[in-house]
Design an enzyme around this catalytic site. Structure first.
Site, PDB file in Angstrom:
ATOM      1  N   GLN A 191      -2.465 -12.012   7.756  1.00 17.10           N
ATOM      2  CA  GLN A 191      -2.635 -11.772   6.316  1.00 17.10           C
ATOM      3  C   GLN A 191      -1.899 -12.841   5.501  1.00 17.10           C
ATOM      4  OE1 GLN A 191      -2.543  -7.812   4.250  1.00 17.10           O
ATOM      5  NE2 GLN A 191      -0.417  -8.373   3.938  1.00 17.10           N
ATOM      6  N   MET A 241       8.511  -1.899  12.011  1.00 16.95           N
ATOM      7  CA  MET A 241       8.292  -0.805  11.050  1.00 16.95           C
ATOM      8  C   MET A 241       6.904  -0.936  10.455  1.00 16.95           C
ATOM      9  SD  MET A 241      11.808  -0.152   9.125  1.00 16.95           S
ATOM     10  CE  MET A 241      13.310   0.121  10.058  1.00 16.95           C
ATOM     11  N   SER A 242       6.249   0.205  10.299  1.00  8.16           N
ATOM     12  CA  SER A 242       4.905   0.237   9.731  1.00  8.16           C
ATOM     13  C   SER A 242       4.702   1.606   9.111  1.00  8.16           C
ATOM     14  CB  SER A 242       3.872   0.028  10.846  1.00  8.16           C
ATOM     15  OG  SER A 242       2.592   0.459  10.409  1.00  8.16           O
ATOM     16  N   SER A 243       3.983   1.634   8.000  1.00  6.90           N
ATOM     17  CA  SER A 243       3.693   2.927   7.379  1.00  6.90           C
ATOM     18  C   SER A 243       2.946   3.824   8.361  1.00  6.90           C
ATOM     19  CB  SER A 243       2.841   2.731   6.131  1.00  6.90           C
ATOM     20  OG  SER A 243       3.496   1.864   5.238  1.00  6.90           O
ATOM     21  N   ARG A 244       2.187   3.209   9.248  1.00 10.85           N
ATOM     22  CA  ARG A 244       1.378   4.003  10.189  1.00 10.85           C
ATOM     23  C   ARG A 244       2.217   4.633  11.305  1.00 10.85           C
ATOM     24  NH1 ARG A 244      -2.596  -0.310   8.987  1.00 10.85           N
ATOM     25  NH2 ARG A 244      -4.467   0.701   8.153  1.00 10.85           N
ATOM     26  N   HIS A 255       9.036   1.667   3.768  1.00  4.65           N
ATOM     27  CA  HIS A 255      10.067   1.670   4.811  1.00  4.65           C
ATOM     28  C   HIS A 255      10.913   0.423   4.576  1.00  4.65           C
ATOM     29  CE1 HIS A 255       7.477  -1.341   6.567  1.00  4.65           C
ATOM     30  NE2 HIS A 255       6.471  -0.467   6.627  1.00  4.65           N
ATOM     31  N   GLU A 256      11.856   0.170   5.467  1.00  7.30           N
ATOM     32  CA  GLU A 256      12.785  -0.962   5.287  1.00  7.30           C
ATOM     33  C   GLU A 256      12.061  -2.303   5.190  1.00  7.30           C
ATOM     34  OE1 GLU A 256      16.038  -1.746   4.742  1.00  7.30           O
ATOM     35  OE2 GLU A 256      16.167   0.356   4.184  1.00  7.30           O
ATOM     36  N   GLY A 257      10.893  -2.429   5.832  1.00  9.29           N
ATOM     37  CA  GLY A 257      10.137  -3.681   5.734  1.00  9.29           C
ATOM     38  C   GLY A 257       9.769  -3.968   4.282  1.00  9.29           C
ATOM     39  N   HIS A 258       9.207  -2.969   3.604  1.00 15.86           N
ATOM     40  CA  HIS A 258       8.861  -3.129   2.190  1.00 15.86           C
ATOM     41  C   HIS A 258      10.122  -3.420   1.355  1.00 15.86           C
ATOM     42  CE1 HIS A 258       5.523  -0.279   3.481  1.00 15.86           C
ATOM     43  NE2 HIS A 258       4.839  -1.277   2.970  1.00 15.86           N
ATOM     44  N   GLN A 260      12.411   5.061  -4.169  1.00 21.79           N
ATOM     45  CA  GLN A 260      12.942   3.961  -3.338  1.00 21.79           C
ATOM     46  C   GLN A 260      12.856   2.622  -4.073  1.00 21.79           C
ATOM     47  OE1 GLN A 260      12.680   3.809   0.874  1.00 21.79           O
ATOM     48  NE2 GLN A 260      11.099   5.380   0.925  1.00 21.79           N
ATOM     49  N   ASP A 264       8.215   9.551  -3.551  1.00 23.62           N
ATOM     50  CA  ASP A 264       9.291   8.958  -2.759  1.00 23.62           C
ATOM     51  C   ASP A 264       9.302   7.436  -2.921  1.00 23.62           C
ATOM     52  OD1 ASP A 264      11.419   9.422  -0.809  1.00 23.62           O
ATOM     53  OD2 ASP A 264      10.151   8.189   0.490  1.00 23.62           O
ATOM     54  N   ASP A 265       8.115   6.836  -2.958  1.00 23.60           N
ATOM     55  CA  ASP A 265       8.037   5.376  -3.147  1.00 23.60           C
ATOM     56  C   ASP A 265       8.681   4.959  -4.464  1.00 23.60           C
ATOM     57  OD1 ASP A 265       6.681   5.077  -0.781  1.00 23.60           O
ATOM     58  OD2 ASP A 265       4.706   4.776  -1.692  1.00 23.60           O
ATOM     59  N   MET A 325       0.839  -1.201   0.000  1.00 22.41           N
ATOM     60  CA  MET A 325       0.000   0.000   0.000  1.00 22.41           C
ATOM     61  C   MET A 325       0.876   1.254   0.000  1.00 22.41           C
ATOM     62  SD  MET A 325      -3.398  -0.962   2.109  1.00 22.41           S
ATOM     63  CE  MET A 325      -2.759  -0.684   3.745  1.00 22.41           C
ATOM     64  N   GLY A 326       2.168   1.095  -0.280  1.00 21.73           N
ATOM     65  CA  GLY A 326       3.050   2.259  -0.396  1.00 21.73           C
ATOM     66  C   GLY A 326       3.492   2.810   0.946  1.00 21.73           C
ATOM     67  N   GLN A 380       6.149 -10.996   7.764  1.00 21.38           N
ATOM     68  CA  GLN A 380       5.575 -11.621   8.962  1.00 21.38           C
ATOM     69  C   GLN A 380       4.852 -10.611   9.845  1.00 21.38           C
ATOM     70  OE1 GLN A 380       8.143 -14.163  11.478  1.00 21.38           O
ATOM     71  NE2 GLN A 380       6.664 -13.712  13.108  1.00 21.38           N
ATOM     72  N   LYS A 381       5.168  -9.350   9.700  1.00 24.41           N
ATOM     73  CA  LYS A 381       4.498  -8.311  10.509  1.00 24.41           C
ATOM     74  C   LYS A 381       2.992  -8.472  10.433  1.00 24.41           C
ATOM     75  CE  LYS A 381       3.502  -4.077  10.266  1.00 24.41           C
ATOM     76  NZ  LYS A 381       2.140  -3.541  10.363  1.00 24.41           N
TER      77      LYS A 381
END
Ligand code: AMP
Length: 282
Positions: A153, A184-187, A34-37, A81, A77-78, A30-31, A148-149
């Site tokens: 899902q 890490m989370s976009s939120r 962060h490092e997780g993505h 990256q 920015d996405d 969902m854009g 895994q976060k």
């Protein structure tokens, strides 16, 4: 790096890549990267000829009153990256193109979506499985990458793939954390400095459970109480759920006899955060 908006265009592009014999890795997102993505993109880069990242804040997985409108978005920015991570193609469709007038078909995975986030976010996983099925049909990837976060899902998507005989591999990668343990989370960008500090209690409470199990504790009720008590030491934290469950079925565990998933969801102000830890017996 190519950016494709139209579903029909990504379908055609992927069809021709497959005909050339290329393997395709898909990272659905969902854009607001962060490092997780980025960890998913890098793994996909290492394992496939072509890496495709979808960026789509999927309206149907947000219930009314949830944070669809305020969900962080930063497409420019996405794109930068993703390009640096070696992505070949991004798919950035509009909601109108994905759900045109007259859309009325949904994919529903049942039991495994009943608990945890499924219980607190009715309709959420139906939205997830519907968009994931559409992405899988358009891209027809050889592999799709998940973190895994969002453990439930990934379990739901595995179920979907098995149950509907979809021909792809689901790759699950570890949760990437900040130095203080916060997943890490976009939120996370929406937390105030005080909430950000308080949010450390999520990982701390999961680690507490892991340590208690390592030390021999097997009483799930006690472990859950201890986790709740620790989280409640943070006045800004409001618990949504705290659970110890079977990592396959996601059903709550009464007894600990093998691996288990400790999973939590906690609100800080307007922001709901989730985290989990897979705990194995010593
Ligand atoms: P999202 O954009 O939040 O929908 O996430 C897209 C993918 O990135 C999902 O498979 C997530 O599980 C994964 N992801 C999100 N946060 C993390 C993280 N901290 N570590 C690893 N993967 C993550």
């Amino acid at each position: 790096m190519q950016n494709i908006h139209e579903p029909s265009a990504i379908g055609r592009r992927c069809e021709s890549l497959r005909r050339e014999g290329k393997t395709i890795g898909l990272v659905p997102t969902m854009g607001a990267f962060h490092e997780g993505h980025l960890s998913l993109m890098r793994r996909a880069r290492a394992e496939n000829d072509v890496v495709i990242v979808s960026i789509f804040v999927n309206p149907i997985q947000f219930a009314r009153g949830e944070d669809f409108d305020s969900y962080p978005r930063d497409l420019q920015d996405d794109l930068a990256q993703a390009e640096r991570a070696g992505v070949d193609l991004v798919f950035t469709p509009s909601a109108e193109a994905i759900y045109p007038d007259g859309f009325q078909t949904y994919v529903d995975v049942t039991e495994i979506t009943d608990g945890l986030c499924g219980a607190s976010r009715p309709g959420h996983f139906r939205g997830v499985t519907t968009i994931v099925t559409k992405l899988f049909n358009l891209v027809r990837p050889h592999r799709a990458y998940f973190g895994q976060k969002d453990y439930q899902q990934s379990a739901v998507v595995r179920r979907l793939v098995d149950d509907l005989n979809l021909d792809l591999e689901i790759v699950l990668l570890p949760t990437i954390r900040e130095a203080d343990g916060l997943a890490m989370s976009s939120r996370n960008v929406r937390l105030t400095p005080e909430e950000r500090q308080a949010a450390c209690v999520l990982y701390a409470s999961l680690r507490l459970t892991e340590e208690r199990v390592e030390a021999g504790e097997r009483n799930t009720k006690l472990l859950l109480d201890e986790m709740r008590t620790m989280i409640e030491t943070e006045p800004l934290a409001r618990i949504d759920y705290v659970a110890l469950c079977d990592p396959e079925t996601l059903k709550p565990l009464d007894q600990i006899e093998g691996p288990m998933l400790a999973a939590i969801a906690v609100r800080f102000g307007e922001t709901r955060l989730i985290d989990n830890l897979l705990i194995t017996l010593p």
